[in-house]
Design a protein around this motif. Sequence first.
Motif, PDB file in Angstrom:
ATOM      1  N   THR A   1       0.831  -1.210   0.000  1.00 46.01           N
ATOM      2  CA  THR A   1       0.000   0.000   0.000  1.00 46.01           C
ATOM      3  C   THR A   1       0.866   1.260   0.000  1.00 46.01           C
ATOM      4  OG1 THR A   1      -1.697  -1.200   1.215  1.00 46.01           O
ATOM      5  CG2 THR A   1      -1.843   1.198   1.233  1.00 46.01           C
ATOM      6  N   GLU A   2       1.894   1.256   0.837  1.00 48.09           N
ATOM      7  CA  GLU A   2       2.802   2.415   0.862  1.00 48.09           C
ATOM      8  C   GLU A   2       3.537   2.557  -0.463  1.00 48.09           C
ATOM      9  OE1 GLU A   2       5.251   1.782   4.368  1.00 48.09           O
ATOM     10  OE2 GLU A   2       4.270   3.506   5.299  1.00 48.09           O
ATOM     11  N   ALA A   3       3.901   1.435  -1.059  1.00 49.25           N
ATOM     12  CA  ALA A   3       4.615   1.469  -2.341  1.00 49.25           C
ATOM     13  C   ALA A   3       3.721   2.067  -3.426  1.00 49.25           C
ATOM     14  CB  ALA A   3       5.078   0.072  -2.734  1.00 49.25           C
ATOM     15  N   GLU A   4       2.444   1.711  -3.421  1.00 49.63           N
ATOM     16  CA  GLU A   4       1.513   2.272  -4.408  1.00 49.63           C
ATOM     17  C   GLU A   4       1.357   3.781  -4.213  1.00 49.63           C
ATOM     18  OE1 GLU A   4      -1.972  -0.078  -3.706  1.00 49.63           O
ATOM     19  OE2 GLU A   4      -1.205  -1.792  -4.836  1.00 49.63           O
ATOM     20  N   ASP A   5       1.226   4.212  -2.958  1.00 53.45           N
ATOM     21  CA  ASP A   5       1.117   5.651  -2.686  1.00 53.45           C
ATOM     22  C   ASP A   5       2.399   6.382  -3.093  1.00 53.45           C
ATOM     23  OD1 ASP A   5      -1.409   5.254  -1.659  1.00 53.45           O
ATOM     24  OD2 ASP A   5      -0.764   5.264   0.442  1.00 53.45           O
ATOM     25  N   ALA A   6       3.526   5.771  -2.770  1.00 57.17           N
ATOM     26  CA  ALA A   6       4.805   6.388  -3.109  1.00 57.17           C
ATOM     27  C   ALA A   6       4.965   6.505  -4.624  1.00 57.17           C
ATOM     28  CB  ALA A   6       5.963   5.573  -2.518  1.00 57.17           C
ATOM     29  N   LEU A   7       4.542   5.483  -5.362  1.00 55.01           N
ATOM     30  CA  LEU A   7       4.671   5.507  -6.820  1.00 55.01           C
ATOM     31  C   LEU A   7       3.907   6.694  -7.410  1.00 55.01           C
ATOM     32  CD1 LEU A   7       5.928   3.966  -9.202  1.00 55.01           C
ATOM     33  CD2 LEU A   7       3.740   2.774  -9.434  1.00 55.01           C
ATOM     34  N   GLN A   8       2.732   6.948  -6.889  1.00 50.51           N
ATOM     35  CA  GLN A   8       1.943   8.094  -7.364  1.00 50.51           C
ATOM     36  C   GLN A   8       2.700   9.402  -7.111  1.00 50.51           C
ATOM     37  OE1 GLN A   8      -1.978   8.266  -5.703  1.00 50.51           O
ATOM     38  NE2 GLN A   8      -2.433  10.218  -6.629  1.00 50.51           N
ATOM     39  N   ASP A   9       3.244   9.536  -5.892  1.00 46.93           N
ATOM     40  CA  ASP A   9       4.004  10.748  -5.568  1.00 46.93           C
ATOM     41  C   ASP A   9       5.254  10.875  -6.441  1.00 46.93           C
ATOM     42  OD1 ASP A   9       2.143  11.305  -3.588  1.00 46.93           O
ATOM     43  OD2 ASP A   9       3.364  10.425  -1.977  1.00 46.93           O
ATOM     44  N   ILE A  10       5.868   9.761  -6.748  1.00 46.90           N
ATOM     45  CA  ILE A  10       7.090   9.776  -7.560  1.00 46.90           C
ATOM     46  C   ILE A  10       6.787  10.292  -8.965  1.00 46.90           C
ATOM     47  CG2 ILE A  10       8.759   8.246  -8.687  1.00 46.90           C
ATOM     48  CD1 ILE A  10       8.592   6.580  -5.997  1.00 46.90           C
ATOM     49  N   TYR A  11       5.689   9.852  -9.552  1.00 46.36           N
ATOM     50  CA  TYR A  11       5.365  10.326 -10.898  1.00 46.36           C
ATOM     51  C   TYR A  11       4.965  11.803 -10.904  1.00 46.36           C
ATOM     52  CZ  TYR A  11       6.410   6.116 -13.346  1.00 46.36           C
ATOM     53  OH  TYR A  11       7.100   5.078 -13.915  1.00 46.36           O
ATOM     54  N   VAL A  12       4.438  12.289  -9.793  1.00 45.17           N
ATOM     55  CA  VAL A  12       4.202  13.740  -9.697  1.00 45.17           C
ATOM     56  C   VAL A  12       5.549  14.468  -9.708  1.00 45.17           C
ATOM     57  CG1 VAL A  12       3.364  15.586  -8.179  1.00 45.17           C
ATOM     58  CG2 VAL A  12       1.973  13.522  -8.528  1.00 45.17           C
ATOM     59  N   LYS A  13       6.516  13.921  -8.960  1.00 47.05           N
ATOM     60  CA  LYS A  13       7.856  14.524  -8.955  1.00 47.05           C
ATOM     61  C   LYS A  13       8.487  14.474 -10.343  1.00 47.05           C
ATOM     62  CE  LYS A  13       9.144  13.867  -4.150  1.00 47.05           C
ATOM     63  NZ  LYS A  13      10.131  13.343  -3.208  1.00 47.05           N
ATOM     64  N   ILE A  14       8.327  13.345 -11.007  1.00 45.44           N
ATOM     65  CA  ILE A  14       8.886  13.221 -12.360  1.00 45.44           C
ATOM     66  C   ILE A  14       8.253  14.263 -13.278  1.00 45.44           C
ATOM     67  CG2 ILE A  14       9.012  11.719 -14.393  1.00 45.44           C
ATOM     68  CD1 ILE A  14       9.284   9.349 -12.375  1.00 45.44           C
ATOM     69  N   TRP A  15       6.952  14.436 -13.190  1.00 39.47           N
ATOM     70  CA  TRP A  15       6.253  15.445 -14.003  1.00 39.47           C
ATOM     71  C   TRP A  15       6.831  16.837 -13.740  1.00 39.47           C
ATOM     72  CZ3 TRP A  15       2.979  15.811 -17.998  1.00 39.47           C
ATOM     73  CH2 TRP A  15       2.295  17.017 -18.185  1.00 39.47           C
ATOM     74  N   ASN A  16       7.083  17.129 -12.452  1.00 36.38           N
ATOM     75  CA  ASN A  16       7.577  18.465 -12.082  1.00 36.38           C
ATOM     76  C   ASN A  16       9.079  18.645 -12.318  1.00 36.38           C
ATOM     77  OD1 ASN A  16       5.051  19.416 -11.217  1.00 36.38           O
ATOM     78  ND2 ASN A  16       5.329  18.456  -9.207  1.00 36.38           N
ATOM     79  N   LYS A  17       9.851  17.557 -12.329  1.00 38.22           N
ATOM     80  CA  LYS A  17      11.307  17.674 -12.455  1.00 38.22           C
ATOM     81  C   LYS A  17      11.849  17.220 -13.810  1.00 38.22           C
ATOM     82  CE  LYS A  17      12.336  16.981  -7.566  1.00 38.22           C
ATOM     83  NZ  LYS A  17      13.153  16.237  -6.619  1.00 38.22           N
ATOM     84  N   ALA A  18      11.004  16.891 -14.724  1.00 42.03           N
ATOM     85  CA  ALA A  18      11.472  16.370 -16.014  1.00 42.03           C
ATOM     86  C   ALA A  18      12.412  17.330 -16.713  1.00 42.03           C
ATOM     87  CB  ALA A  18      10.278  16.041 -16.916  1.00 42.03           C
ATOM     88  N   ASP A  19      12.240  18.623 -16.506  1.00 45.46           N
ATOM     89  CA  ASP A  19      13.110  19.593 -17.163  1.00 45.46           C
ATOM     90  C   ASP A  19      14.531  19.576 -16.591  1.00 45.46           C
ATOM     91  OD1 ASP A  19      12.195  20.619 -14.728  1.00 45.46           O
ATOM     92  OD2 ASP A  19      12.255  22.700 -15.433  1.00 45.46           O
TER      93      ASP A  19
END
Length: 179
Positions: free
Chosen positions: A44-62
């Motif tokens: 469950t924590e891994a699933e929540d973390a994965l969502q947060d990680i892709y938000v970070k990727i979206w914001n840090k892709a540049d």
Amino acid sequence: MTPEGISELISRVSLRDRSAFDALYGSTSAKLFGVCLRVLGNRTEAEDALQDIYVKIWNKADRFAVADTSPISWLVAIARNHCIDVLRSRKPAAVELDQAAEVSEPSPNPEQAAVASGEAQRIYDCLGQLEADRAAAVRGAYLNGDSYEVLASRHNVPLNTMRTWLRRSLIKLKECLEG
């Protein structure tokens, strides 16, 4: 997908391309979920973390530089660092060193033990000065927790006599200890 393909997707995500983001998620989420699950040890924590990680990727892709590192290493580093942050937030805050001085040790220190030992010896010496039956009654009442009724029965005396014995014995003990 090849590293070049992932790099291309990250570059397009930095331009806010949603279809590139969907494609990046589709091709890398399984690997990043595995990293999360391994670090966190909880699905469950891994699933929540994965969502947060892709938000970070979206914001840090540049910030991804194609020439510096492999794209999957960059994504795994983001995932791993995020999961480590989650683990750190789980741990209770350490007690400050200044507060540790306020924690007392329940056992007596050597000086207290020596004083207590000396006090105990004085009490036993004073008990030795009482008549044997009265000393036994005091030990029974105050060391063993026997009731006055039990002691009266044991010593074969009336209840009021037992109370008198104990009261007078305590007075003698007090005088002995104060002297």
